[in-house]
Scaffold this motif. Sequence first.
Motif, PDB file in Angstrom:
ATOM      1  N   ALA A 228      15.986  63.220   5.659  1.00 40.60           N
ATOM      2  CA  ALA A 228      15.159  62.630   6.717  1.00 40.60           C
ATOM      3  C   ALA A 228      14.891  61.156   6.451  1.00 40.60           C
ATOM      4  CB  ALA A 228      13.846  63.394   6.842  1.00 40.60           C
ATOM      5  N   ALA A 229      14.840  60.795   5.166  1.00 41.06           N
ATOM      6  CA  ALA A 229      14.608  59.397   4.791  1.00 41.06           C
ATOM      7  C   ALA A 229      15.886  58.563   4.864  1.00 41.06           C
ATOM      8  CB  ALA A 229      14.030  59.323   3.379  1.00 41.06           C
ATOM      9  N   GLY A 230      17.012  59.213   5.156  1.00 38.79           N
ATOM     10  CA  GLY A 230      18.282  58.498   5.275  1.00 38.79           C
ATOM     11  C   GLY A 230      19.165  58.592   4.057  1.00 38.79           C
ATOM     12  N   GLY A 231      18.782  59.420   3.088  1.00 33.13           N
ATOM     13  CA  GLY A 231      19.563  59.548   1.864  1.00 33.13           C
ATOM     14  C   GLY A 231      20.693  60.551   1.972  1.00 33.13           C
ATOM     15  N   LYS A 232      21.526  60.602   0.954  1.00 32.21           N
ATOM     16  CA  LYS A 232      22.585  61.596   0.852  1.00 32.21           C
ATOM     17  C   LYS A 232      22.823  61.873  -0.621  1.00 32.21           C
ATOM     18  CE  LYS A 232      26.304  58.140   1.414  1.00 32.21           C
ATOM     19  NZ  LYS A 232      27.498  57.794   2.226  1.00 32.21           N
ATOM     20  N   VAL A 233      23.615  62.871  -0.911  1.00 39.06           N
ATOM     21  CA  VAL A 233      23.837  63.291  -2.296  1.00 39.06           C
ATOM     22  C   VAL A 233      25.154  62.769  -2.844  1.00 39.06           C
ATOM     23  CG1 VAL A 233      24.073  65.281  -3.844  1.00 39.06           C
ATOM     24  CG2 VAL A 233      22.439  65.358  -1.942  1.00 39.06           C
ATOM     25  N   SER A 241      28.573  60.361  -6.967  1.00 40.01           N
ATOM     26  CA  SER A 241      27.185  60.642  -6.640  1.00 40.01           C
ATOM     27  C   SER A 241      26.591  59.501  -5.820  1.00 40.01           C
ATOM     28  CB  SER A 241      26.362  60.819  -7.918  1.00 40.01           C
ATOM     29  OG  SER A 241      24.972  60.863  -7.621  1.00 40.01           O
ATOM     30  N   ALA A 242      25.734  59.872  -4.868  1.00 36.99           N
ATOM     31  CA  ALA A 242      24.996  58.873  -4.085  1.00 36.99           C
ATOM     32  C   ALA A 242      23.502  59.167  -4.178  1.00 36.99           C
ATOM     33  CB  ALA A 242      25.456  58.900  -2.633  1.00 36.99           C
ATOM     34  N   ILE A 243      23.109  59.940  -5.182  1.00 38.07           N
ATOM     35  CA  ILE A 243      21.724  60.399  -5.292  1.00 38.07           C
ATOM     36  C   ILE A 243      20.760  59.277  -5.659  1.00 38.07           C
ATOM     37  CG2 ILE A 243      21.758  61.057  -7.738  1.00 38.07           C
ATOM     38  CD1 ILE A 243      20.265  63.223  -4.940  1.00 38.07           C
ATOM     39  N   ASN A 244      21.240  58.292  -6.429  1.00 41.37           N
ATOM     40  CA  ASN A 244      20.346  57.230  -6.896  1.00 41.37           C
ATOM     41  C   ASN A 244      20.327  56.084  -5.881  1.00 41.37           C
ATOM     42  OD1 ASN A 244      18.620  55.759  -8.501  1.00 41.37           O
ATOM     43  ND2 ASN A 244      20.220  54.995  -9.859  1.00 41.37           N
ATOM     44  N   SER A 245      19.635  56.334  -4.780  1.00 40.30           N
ATOM     45  CA  SER A 245      19.592  55.354  -3.690  1.00 40.30           C
ATOM     46  C   SER A 245      18.145  55.034  -3.336  1.00 40.30           C
ATOM     47  CB  SER A 245      20.294  55.922  -2.453  1.00 40.30           C
ATOM     48  OG  SER A 245      19.530  56.993  -1.897  1.00 40.30           O
ATOM     49  N   PRO A 246      17.912  53.913  -2.668  1.00 38.52           N
ATOM     50  CA  PRO A 246      16.551  53.568  -2.241  1.00 38.52           C
ATOM     51  C   PRO A 246      15.933  54.624  -1.327  1.00 38.52           C
ATOM     52  CG  PRO A 246      17.987  51.657  -2.081  1.00 38.52           C
ATOM     53  CD  PRO A 246      18.872  52.830  -2.361  1.00 38.52           C
ATOM     54  N   GLN A 247      16.765  55.233  -0.481  1.00 33.74           N
ATOM     55  CA  GLN A 247      16.265  56.246   0.441  1.00 33.74           C
ATOM     56  C   GLN A 247      15.792  57.496  -0.315  1.00 33.74           C
ATOM     57  OE1 GLN A 247      19.234  54.742   0.626  1.00 33.74           O
ATOM     58  NE2 GLN A 247      19.376  53.718   2.629  1.00 33.74           N
ATOM     59  N   ASN A 248      16.608  57.944  -1.264  1.00 32.81           N
ATOM     60  CA  ASN A 248      16.223  59.122  -2.038  1.00 32.81           C
ATOM     61  C   ASN A 248      15.021  58.833  -2.928  1.00 32.81           C
ATOM     62  OD1 ASN A 248      18.247  60.712  -0.944  1.00 32.81           O
ATOM     63  ND2 ASN A 248      19.727  60.185  -2.533  1.00 32.81           N
ATOM     64  N   LEU A 249      14.945  57.619  -3.441  1.00 28.60           N
ATOM     65  CA  LEU A 249      13.796  57.239  -4.258  1.00 28.60           C
ATOM     66  C   LEU A 249      12.527  57.253  -3.417  1.00 28.60           C
ATOM     67  CD1 LEU A 249      12.543  56.235  -6.888  1.00 28.60           C
ATOM     68  CD2 LEU A 249      13.179  53.899  -6.221  1.00 28.60           C
ATOM     69  N   LYS A 250      12.638  56.798  -2.192  1.00 30.66           N
ATOM     70  CA  LYS A 250      11.482  56.797  -1.303  1.00 30.66           C
ATOM     71  C   LYS A 250      10.978  58.222  -1.078  1.00 30.66           C
ATOM     72  CE  LYS A 250       9.968  54.852   3.141  1.00 30.66           C
ATOM     73  NZ  LYS A 250      10.406  54.094   4.356  1.00 30.66           N
ATOM     74  N   ALA A 251      11.911  59.157  -0.878  1.00 32.30           N
ATOM     75  CA  ALA A 251      11.540  60.556  -0.660  1.00 32.30           C
ATOM     76  C   ALA A 251      10.905  61.160  -1.906  1.00 32.30           C
ATOM     77  CB  ALA A 251      12.771  61.355  -0.248  1.00 32.30           C
ATOM     78  N   LEU A 252      11.514  60.911  -3.077  1.00 32.69           N
ATOM     79  CA  LEU A 252      10.978  61.481  -4.310  1.00 32.69           C
ATOM     80  C   LEU A 252       9.628  60.866  -4.664  1.00 32.69           C
ATOM     81  CD1 LEU A 252      11.191  63.339  -6.681  1.00 32.69           C
ATOM     82  CD2 LEU A 252      12.668  61.674  -7.837  1.00 32.69           C
ATOM     83  N   ALA A 432      19.875  62.301 -12.742  1.00 27.81           N
ATOM     84  CA  ALA A 432      20.581  63.183 -11.807  1.00 27.81           C
ATOM     85  C   ALA A 432      21.921  62.564 -11.410  1.00 27.81           C
ATOM     86  CB  ALA A 432      19.725  63.421 -10.563  1.00 27.81           C
ATOM     87  N   ASP A 433      21.935  61.261 -11.203  1.00 25.70           N
ATOM     88  CA  ASP A 433      23.150  60.547 -10.832  1.00 25.70           C
ATOM     89  C   ASP A 433      24.222  60.705 -11.903  1.00 25.70           C
ATOM     90  OD1 ASP A 433      24.309  58.518  -8.875  1.00 25.70           O
ATOM     91  OD2 ASP A 433      24.499  57.401 -10.755  1.00 25.70           O
ATOM     92  N   SER A 434      23.825  60.537 -13.164  1.00 28.65           N
ATOM     93  CA  SER A 434      24.762  60.669 -14.277  1.00 28.65           C
ATOM     94  C   SER A 434      25.304  62.094 -14.373  1.00 28.65           C
ATOM     95  CB  SER A 434      24.065  60.280 -15.583  1.00 28.65           C
ATOM     96  OG  SER A 434      24.915  60.495 -16.687  1.00 28.65           O
ATOM     97  N   GLN A 435      24.426  63.083 -14.219  1.00 24.55           N
ATOM     98  CA  GLN A 435      24.842  64.478 -14.327  1.00 24.55           C
ATOM     99  C   GLN A 435      25.766  64.888 -13.187  1.00 24.55           C
ATOM    100  OE1 GLN A 435      20.989  66.359 -14.508  1.00 24.55           O
ATOM    101  NE2 GLN A 435      20.776  66.047 -16.721  1.00 24.55           N
ATOM    102  N   ILE A 436      25.483  64.402 -11.995  1.00 23.45           N
ATOM    103  CA  ILE A 436      26.332  64.739 -10.850  1.00 23.45           C
ATOM    104  C   ILE A 436      27.708  64.107 -11.003  1.00 23.45           C
ATOM    105  CG2 ILE A 436      26.645  64.403  -8.365  1.00 23.45           C
ATOM    106  CD1 ILE A 436      23.591  64.682  -8.078  1.00 23.45           C
ATOM    107  N   ASN A 437      27.755  62.858 -11.438  1.00 24.26           N
ATOM    108  CA  ASN A 437      29.056  62.208 -11.659  1.00 24.26           C
ATOM    109  C   ASN A 437      29.872  62.913 -12.731  1.00 24.26           C
ATOM    110  OD1 ASN A 437      29.272  60.104  -9.733  1.00 24.26           O
ATOM    111  ND2 ASN A 437      27.810  58.853 -10.886  1.00 24.26           N
ATOM    112  N   SER A 438      29.200  63.390 -13.758  1.00 27.36           N
ATOM    113  CA  SER A 438      29.898  64.130 -14.825  1.00 27.36           C
ATOM    114  C   SER A 438      30.494  65.413 -14.270  1.00 27.36           C
ATOM    115  CB  SER A 438      28.928  64.458 -15.972  1.00 27.36           C
ATOM    116  OG  SER A 438      28.521  63.279 -16.623  1.00 27.36           O
ATOM    117  N   ALA A 439      29.747  66.089 -13.397  1.00 28.67           N
ATOM    118  CA  ALA A 439      30.247  67.325 -12.786  1.00 28.67           C
ATOM    119  C   ALA A 439      31.436  67.044 -11.866  1.00 28.67           C
ATOM    120  CB  ALA A 439      29.126  68.016 -12.010  1.00 28.67           C
ATOM    121  N   LEU A 440      31.331  65.987 -11.086  1.00 24.44           N
ATOM    122  CA  LEU A 440      32.414  65.638 -10.156  1.00 24.44           C
ATOM    123  C   LEU A 440      33.701  65.256 -10.873  1.00 24.44           C
ATOM    124  CD1 LEU A 440      30.341  63.527  -7.588  1.00 24.44           C
ATOM    125  CD2 LEU A 440      31.289  65.803  -7.207  1.00 24.44           C
ATOM    126  N   ALA A 441      33.552  64.744 -12.084  1.00 23.50           N
ATOM    127  CA  ALA A 441      34.731  64.332 -12.851  1.00 23.50           C
ATOM    128  C   ALA A 441      35.544  65.507 -13.361  1.00 23.50           C
ATOM    129  CB  ALA A 441      34.279  63.467 -14.038  1.00 23.50           C
TER     130      ALA A 441
END
Length: 443
Positions: A228-233, A241-252, A432-441
Amino acid sequence: MVYRKRFATALVLALALFAAACGSDDDKGSAGGGGAGTSTQAPTATKGVKKAPTLADSKSAKGSVTYCLGKDTSGAQVESVKQFNAKFKAQGLSAKLLEFPTSADEQRNQFVQREEAKSPECDVFLSDVIWTAEFAQQKWLLDMTDYVNERKADFIPSTLETIHFDNKYFGVPQASDAALMYYRTDKVSGVPDTWQALYTEAKAKGGIVYQGASYEGLTCDFLELAFAAGGKVLSDDGKKSAINSPQNLKALQFMVDGVKSGAAPKAVTTFMEEESRRSFESGKPAFMRNWSYAYALGNAKGSKVKNKFAVAPFPTFEGGTKAAILGGHNLVISAYSKNPTGAVQLIDFLTSEQIEAQDAIKYSLTPVLNATYDDPEVKKAMPFAAELKQAVTQAHARPVTPVYPQVSQAIYKNVNAALAGQTSPQDALKKADSQINSALATF
């Protein structure tokens, strides 16, 4: 009264299914997933996958079809298969159920074991919405794009996201679910227009409760605000990973501030669905985020909030939009099925207007067809049908990726740590960003 009793009873029986849709607390998780409006995966992940027969090619199907699913605690699938067998007996087509355990993880394991062994035992499987990507990438499912395209207008568009992977449709939606905002009608006049206004009112009127424990449910709760804040994963191609974004930070940060201010109780960091429901029914909180199953239970005998609450879709995140997360199950065909034409006929029957209405009226399953919500009997059995349809319509699937379990764990573990004050929102998203990138790799 008869419908309300049926509704309450069926919802209690179906609790395990709703929890499975967005509530597994097993770190092994469930693989697969959905996306926030777009598929995110390698562009040739399913090259060479087998296509399912069209409905026209399946009209004269004969033989037996085995329908595999978790324990049918509500009886909905048993009744549907009984009716299917009666309808197609003269044609020489029949179906039988093979029930797996109630645990979502064990259901997945049972299906995976058969697919790895190339077993034809399961023709059709009732698959959690978050398993699509894993099963499709492994080429365990038939491509049902031709069938879906013929019926696309029948389905609420958001439900089709959960079977969309690699520009193909790998099944058919059978039952959906989306969370709602519950509010005390004796405390507040309704749900404010924005999340920010809701939290302000909640602080003054007893608080808001939701699922803040470290498990899949928190992934859903966080993503509802993040989207809803405009973020994505994930990035659009699903590779980063796109988790570490200004939009997601705003939501958290918003969620963290809510706990700090007392708008949400600190105990919410330990709440799953049932803890949230019991807290709301205790009579103190003014608001609760929860799935549709809690509606009938809140109006059950002995509830302190009976006839004192209503539901509504989620508000807008200030400066953003509205968003919800989809739960539910899809019908998929095993690539090793010996009777794919019979499987298509069974799926067509199980997703017909007749059965979708029956599932809603008698068993409280959330419909995936637009027309079902207009059925007078459905409206009578589900008094909040209009609100539920709006919630499902505005909902998003979870990220579409074969490594969904790792992605989800990275979200809920770090978000929970931030809510509990163990780390800052900034550091939580970085980790979370680091962990997601590790999984995607890994794929």
